[in-house]
Design a protein around this motif. Structure first.
Motif, short mmCIF file in Angstrom:
data_model
loop_
_atom_site.label_atom_id
_atom_site.label_comp_id
_atom_site.label_asym_id
_atom_site.label_seq_id
_atom_site.Cartn_x
_atom_site.Cartn_y
_atom_site.Cartn_z
N THR A 22 -34.68 0.06 -7.18
CA THR A 22 -33.60 0.00 -8.15
C THR A 22 -32.60 1.11 -7.86
OG1 THR A 22 -35.07 -0.88 -9.85
CG2 THR A 22 -33.02 0.13 -10.60
N ALA A 23 -31.33 0.76 -7.68
CA ALA A 23 -30.30 1.77 -7.46
C ALA A 23 -30.00 2.47 -8.78
CB ALA A 23 -29.04 1.12 -6.91
N LEU A 24 -29.86 3.80 -8.73
CA LEU A 24 -29.61 4.57 -9.95
C LEU A 24 -28.16 4.97 -10.12
CD1 LEU A 24 -32.74 6.92 -9.97
CD2 LEU A 24 -32.45 4.69 -11.04
N PHE A 25 -27.44 5.15 -9.04
CA PHE A 25 -26.03 5.51 -9.11
C PHE A 25 -25.24 4.60 -8.18
CE2 PHE A 25 -28.10 9.82 -9.59
CZ PHE A 25 -27.94 9.88 -10.98
N ALA A 26 -23.95 4.54 -8.42
CA ALA A 26 -23.07 3.81 -7.50
C ALA A 26 -23.08 4.52 -6.14
CB ALA A 26 -21.66 3.75 -8.06
N ASP A 27 -22.84 3.77 -5.08
CA ASP A 27 -22.81 4.36 -3.76
C ASP A 27 -21.71 5.40 -3.64
OD1 ASP A 27 -24.94 2.99 -2.81
OD2 ASP A 27 -23.79 1.44 -1.77
N GLY A 28 -21.98 6.42 -2.86
CA GLY A 28 -21.04 7.50 -2.61
C GLY A 28 -21.67 8.43 -1.62
N PRO A 29 -21.15 9.63 -1.44
CA PRO A 29 -21.80 10.58 -0.54
C PRO A 29 -23.26 10.81 -0.90
CG PRO A 29 -19.60 11.34 -1.10
CD PRO A 29 -19.86 10.15 -1.97
N VAL A 30 -23.57 10.78 -2.21
CA VAL A 30 -24.95 10.87 -2.68
C VAL A 30 -25.23 9.69 -3.60
CG1 VAL A 30 -26.54 12.14 -4.19
CG2 VAL A 30 -25.24 13.37 -2.46
#
Length: 440
Positions: A22-30
């Motif tokens: 399960t992804a917890l944050f939107a994609d980005g550098p972290v």
């Protein structure tokens, strides 16, 4: 044309069971994820190679807090080409808080650093502060760029260099291999410092302990369940072997000495590993068979005596289950450091347990008789052999209280498994204090 490095999706698919999470944050550098790895619920922090700003570091701090509050391990994939300098002093403050959070939850939930790209400066300190650091051969880890150093060393910053320095516990051929190894290790670890050990199906090892052809890796394999051993810190302090494994389906830490002399790197390696096991109540199984500490004034100057004292203190202070197998030479300070504070000591028939090497002991005890003999070498050997049999044998060690059981080599695994089962409910309370002060 160089192969394309795997991205987040491929790396996390290799880490998590069945590739699902399960992804917890939107994609980005972290970014972050949560899922099951080798049967264990695990949080992941993933860096995609871009520069990090304050918000990226705050995401990492939040995941670490969530991991501590929910009692689950956290694995951080390090890969960033630096920081967004526009963050200024706020970036410095954020990195300071991240380091504080890593230290705050150290020993609460397992933290595994997986270096798959560039990991430099403050990030290198953070990765090295994890319980274990896994490093891909494609990655770089350094405080200061190696090409700017005053004393250039070949392959500085590489995975092989980090392994020799005792920073990387495991090296992997690429990011996917690193992710798979991290998954295996995370599954072997308890989920937190209050959780019980994981339980696995197991098979007995194919071979038994062989004292005639003793090697530490073989000794570990003979005592652990088949195909369960994961060596850690193999590139550092090579006269001591350290590994996680299962014995009777339960995770244990194995420390096995080589026959060769032990230097300060070896004692530092063993102490670091035992502290890891003790933090998460992983039983420690120590196999002792070595000619002793290295005879070197240079090693003493580099910290040999200090590190030996540290190791003895770490063993004594550890409240986890401790079983020692006296599998060969366990003489003098080696016995004191590696075996004296064990909860149960198994002496293998044919071992030597003594305050002093038999040859040295008889040269004092029977000096006049030996000096008066026709052949001093033969007389010394005869007296030493008798001393080994009558004073320094496995049975003599049990009789004197220096060991708790004497067994044949073929029966050592059963004796160890029984000891671990007997001690599984061990409860120990330390004396009230802030912390010990044995030299680091």
């Amino acid at each position: 044309m160089a192969a394309t490095k795997p991205g987040k999706a491929e790396t996390l698919a290799a880490f998590y069971d069945e590739g699902t999470y399960t992804a917890l944050f939107a994609d980005g550098p972290v970014s972050a994820a949560y899922g099951c790895a080798n049967g264990q619920s695990v949080y992941v922090v993933y860096q995609n190679g871009q520069p990090l700003d304050v918000s990226d570091i705050e995401k990492t701090i939040r995941v670490l807090k969530m991991a501590a509050e929910t009692g689950a391990p956290v694995v951080t994939f390090y890969n960033s080409n630096g920081a967004c300098l526009e963050g200024g002093l706020k970036l410095l403050n954020a990195n300071s808080e991240l380091m504080a959070q890593i230290a705050r939850i150290s020993g609460v939930v397992p933290q595994i650093a997986v270096v798959t790209g560039i990991c430099a400066g403050s990030a290198a300190v953070q990765a090295a502060a994890a319980d274990l650091c896994i490093m891909s051969e494609e990655a770089e880890l350094f405080l200061n760029a190696p090409f700017n150093s005053d004393d250039k060393i070949e392959k500085a910053g590489s995975a092989a260099f980090a392994a020799r320095a005792g920073v990387a516990a495991v090296t992997a051929k690429d990011a996917l291999d690193a992710a798979q190894q991290a998954s295996r290790i995370a599954g072997l670890m308890p989920s937190n410092n209050l959780a019980g050990p994981a339980v696995f199906d197991f098979a007995a090892p194919a071979k038994t302990l062989n004292l005639a052809q003793y090697a530490p890796a073989d000794a570990a394999a003979a005592l652990a369940d088949a195909d369960s051993v994961v060596e850690l810190y193999g590139g550092y302090g090579k006269a001591v072997y350290t590994a996680l494994a299962t014995v009777g389906g339960m995770t244990a830490g194995i420390v096995a000495t080589a026959k060769s002399s032990i230097n300060h790197h070896c004692t530092a390696k063993a102490a670091r590993f035992i502290r890891l096991c003790d933090a998460y109540s992983i039983p420690v199984l120590t196999v002792v068979n070595t000619e002793g500490f290295v005879r070197s004034e240079g090693d003493d100057m580099a910290g040999g005596i200090r590190q030996a004292a540290r190791l003895a203190g770490v063993y004594a202070e550890a409240t986890t289950v401790k079983v020692a197998v006296l599998a060969g030479e366990a003489v003098g300070p080696i016995y004191t450091v590696f075996a004296a504070s064990a909860d149960w000591r198994v002496a293998v028939e044919g071992c030597t347990v003594a305050p002093l090497a038999p040859e040295a002991a008889v040269s004092v005890l029977y000096k006049d008789e030996i000096d008066g003999s026709d052949n001093i070498q033969q007389a010394t050997k005869a007296k030493a052999d008798a001393y080994r049999k009558d004073v320094a044998s496995a049975q003599a060690a049990v009789a004197a209280g220096a060991a708790d059981a004497a067994v044949a080599a073929a029966d050592v695994r059963n004796a160890v498994a029984q000891a671990l089962d007997m001690l599984a409910s061990k409860r120990a309370v330390r004396l009230a204090k802030k912390h010990g002060n044995i030299s680091l």
